[in-house]
Design a protein around this motif. Structure first.
Motif, PDB file in Angstrom:
ATOM      1  N   HIS A 289      28.758  70.540  47.634  1.00 47.55           N
ATOM      2  CA  HIS A 289      30.102  70.659  47.067  1.00 47.55           C
ATOM      3  C   HIS A 289      30.870  69.341  47.236  1.00 47.55           C
ATOM      4  O   HIS A 289      31.549  68.884  46.297  1.00 47.55           O
ATOM      5  CB  HIS A 289      30.861  71.794  47.753  1.00 47.55           C
ATOM      6  N   ALA A 290      30.747  68.739  48.401  1.00 47.10           N
ATOM      7  CA  ALA A 290      31.415  67.467  48.660  1.00 47.10           C
ATOM      8  C   ALA A 290      30.931  66.403  47.684  1.00 47.10           C
ATOM      9  O   ALA A 290      31.739  65.645  47.120  1.00 47.10           O
ATOM     10  CB  ALA A 290      31.162  67.022  50.095  1.00 47.10           C
ATOM     11  N   THR A 291      29.624  66.351  47.474  1.00 50.86           N
ATOM     12  CA  THR A 291      29.062  65.375  46.544  1.00 50.86           C
ATOM     13  C   THR A 291      29.592  65.598  45.136  1.00 50.86           C
ATOM     14  O   THR A 291      29.908  64.648  44.412  1.00 50.86           O
ATOM     15  CB  THR A 291      27.529  65.447  46.561  1.00 50.86           C
ATOM     16  N   GLY A 292      29.718  66.867  44.748  1.00 48.62           N
ATOM     17  CA  GLY A 292      30.283  67.187  43.435  1.00 48.62           C
ATOM     18  C   GLY A 292      31.718  66.699  43.300  1.00 48.62           C
ATOM     19  O   GLY A 292      32.104  66.174  42.251  1.00 48.62           O
ATOM     20  N   LEU A 293      32.512  66.856  44.358  1.00 46.57           N
ATOM     21  CA  LEU A 293      33.900  66.383  44.327  1.00 46.57           C
ATOM     22  C   LEU A 293      33.962  64.860  44.233  1.00 46.57           C
ATOM     23  O   LEU A 293      34.829  64.303  43.547  1.00 46.57           O
ATOM     24  CB  LEU A 293      34.646  66.863  45.573  1.00 46.57           C
ATOM     25  N   LEU A 294      33.054  64.194  44.931  1.00 50.20           N
ATOM     26  CA  LEU A 294      33.021  62.729  44.875  1.00 50.20           C
ATOM     27  C   LEU A 294      32.723  62.244  43.460  1.00 50.20           C
ATOM     28  O   LEU A 294      33.323  61.275  42.976  1.00 50.20           O
ATOM     29  CB  LEU A 294      31.973  62.189  45.848  1.00 50.20           C
ATOM     30  N   ARG A 295      31.813  62.933  42.805  1.00 51.86           N
ATOM     31  CA  ARG A 295      31.472  62.543  41.433  1.00 51.86           C
ATOM     32  C   ARG A 295      32.617  62.863  40.474  1.00 51.86           C
ATOM     33  O   ARG A 295      32.961  62.054  39.612  1.00 51.86           O
ATOM     34  CB  ARG A 295      30.203  63.268  40.994  1.00 51.86           C
ATOM     35  N   LYS A 296      33.202  64.049  40.648  1.00 49.96           N
ATOM     36  CA  LYS A 296      34.266  64.494  39.742  1.00 49.96           C
ATOM     37  C   LYS A 296      35.474  63.558  39.779  1.00 49.96           C
ATOM     38  O   LYS A 296      36.092  63.284  38.739  1.00 49.96           O
ATOM     39  CB  LYS A 296      34.700  65.915  40.119  1.00 49.96           C
ATOM     40  N   THR A 297      35.797  63.075  40.940  1.00 44.91           N
ATOM     41  CA  THR A 297      36.976  62.208  41.093  1.00 44.91           C
ATOM     42  C   THR A 297      36.663  60.736  40.865  1.00 44.91           C
ATOM     43  O   THR A 297      37.559  59.888  40.942  1.00 44.91           O
ATOM     44  CB  THR A 297      37.577  62.364  42.507  1.00 44.91           C
ATOM     45  N   GLY A 298      35.405  60.419  40.603  1.00 43.85           N
ATOM     46  CA  GLY A 298      35.025  59.025  40.403  1.00 43.85           C
ATOM     47  C   GLY A 298      34.963  58.218  41.686  1.00 43.85           C
ATOM     48  O   GLY A 298      34.926  56.983  41.643  1.00 43.85           O
ATOM     49  N   ALA A 299      34.949  58.898  42.832  1.00 42.36           N
ATOM     50  CA  ALA A 299      34.990  58.191  44.116  1.00 42.36           C
ATOM     51  C   ALA A 299      33.731  57.371  44.368  1.00 42.36           C
ATOM     52  O   ALA A 299      33.804  56.256  44.902  1.00 42.36           O
ATOM     53  CB  ALA A 299      35.193  59.195  45.251  1.00 42.36           C
ATOM     54  N   ILE A 300      32.572  57.909  43.989  1.00 38.92           N
ATOM     55  CA  ILE A 300      31.329  57.164  44.172  1.00 38.92           C
ATOM     56  C   ILE A 300      31.317  55.938  43.256  1.00 38.92           C
ATOM     57  O   ILE A 300      31.021  54.814  43.689  1.00 38.92           O
ATOM     58  CB  ILE A 300      30.102  58.051  43.882  1.00 38.92           C
TER      59      ILE A 300
END
Length: 342
Positions: A289-300
């Motif tokens: 879930h954390a990885t999904g949030l990172l991708r969704k927000t463009g953080a990665i």
């Protein structure tokens, strides 16, 4: 700390073939044989546990990038002596000692695909052997017979320790700022990269401007290197990284991707991050879930963009030096550090 040096701009791009450390390894191969001989000699002790434990990590498959940087920078500035071999070994001992201590602090169980020393021999032995390697590094610094080199490397050792303590105080604090985080990695990672590069200009008696250029190169490369590590903690696996995927997440480390995702997230997203960083959401499903949030927000993506920015600053710092194999190898080393994320 990361101001650009003047010189030609050499853009980073995704080359048709993946960037590699091979040019640097070929450039310094003969010198690294000398460095490895020093390392092997100076890690010995009449106490068998010391070389056994130290050897487990030193021979554990690391690329020895930091001592290679010392040798490559010596080639870049035309140094023809031999003092840099002991200094490169000192740099590796400082790095190894910090890894031994870090694994104890973090409770890590895997490094470079192998069990960590603290898991095999215990925390006490790991800390004490780390102290032994620090002491050996200072012996090697003194033998270089340069007070300036001693000052640079001893200061780097102190700064690294400060960075680790700063990171410890920031652990599980979701409100850690991007400024504080960059300060942490500038100390705990980039300081040794910078020192490893700069000391080559010192022993070669080059100008202050060249010293500073190599410092800027190493410092920015170190920041880029760490930011890539931050990103691939969520995007890679143990086989690729040499450590367990999601270690930073489970340890409650607030790295740049998390800082960016938290700042950009919804109220529910921020509530999740608070729970996760506090240690209450650490399952595999939570990591996904954390990885999904990172991708969704463009953080990665933005962490990688920042890494490329610092990588570009590193390359620009080499602008004052003549073109040749050393400069090309140092430039490609930046590309290699960035390409690990792709």
């Amino acid at each position: 700390m990361t101001a650009s040096a003047t010189g030609n701009v050499h853009p980073i791009g995704r080359a048709s073939s993946a960037p590699s450390l091979a040019p640097m390894m070929a450039l310094v191969a003969e010198g690294m044989n000398q460095v490895n001989a020093v390392i092997l000699d100076r890690m010995q002790s009449r106490i068998p546990l010391i070389p056994e434990l130290a050897g487990h990590l030193i021979a554990g498959g690391g690329k020895r990038m930091r001592p290679m940087l010392t040798l490559a920078c010596a080639d870049l500035v035309g140094y023809a002596g031999s003092r840099h071999y002991k200094l490169a070994a000192a740099v590796e001992f400082i790095h190894t000692a910090t890894l031994l201590h870090d694994d104890v602090v973090d409770g890590s169980g895997l490094r470079r695909g192998r069990k960590t020393a603290n898991i095999i021999w215990g925390n006490s032995a790991s800390v004490l052997v780390g102290d032994f390697l620090f002491s050996r590094s200072f012996e090697l610094m003194v033998e270089a017979e340069s007070l300036k080199v001693l000052k640079i490397l001893s200061n780097a050792s102190a700064v690294i320790a400060e960075g680790e303590v700063n990171q410890l105080t920031a652990q599980r604090k979701i409100d850690t700022s991007e400024e504080q985080y960059l300060d942490i990695i500038g100390a705990k990672t980039a300081a040794l990269f910078a020192a490893a590069c700069r000391i080559s200009a010192v022993v070669a008696d080059r100008t202050e401007a060249e010293e500073q250029a190599l410092d800027v190169y190493g410092r920015n490369l170190g920041i880029a290197f760490q930011l890539i590590d931050d990103a691939i903690d969520y995007e890679s696996d143990g086989a690729t990284m040499g450590k367990d995927a999601g270690d930073d997440f489970r340890d409650g480390k607030v790295t740049l991707p998390v800082i960016l995702a938290y700042a950009r997230g919804s109220e529910d997203d921020r509530a999740f991050w608070k729970q996760a960083i506090a240690g209450n959401r650490v399952s595999d499903e939570d990591l996904a879930h954390a990885t999904g949030l990172l991708r969704k927000t463009g953080a990665i993506a933005d962490t990688l963009a920042r890494a490329r920015h610092y990588g570009q600053r590193a390359i620009d710092a080499l602008g004052m030096f003549d073109n040749g194999k050393a400069k090309a190898a140092l430039t490609e080393a930046v590309g290699f550090a960035i390409a690990r994320a792709y």
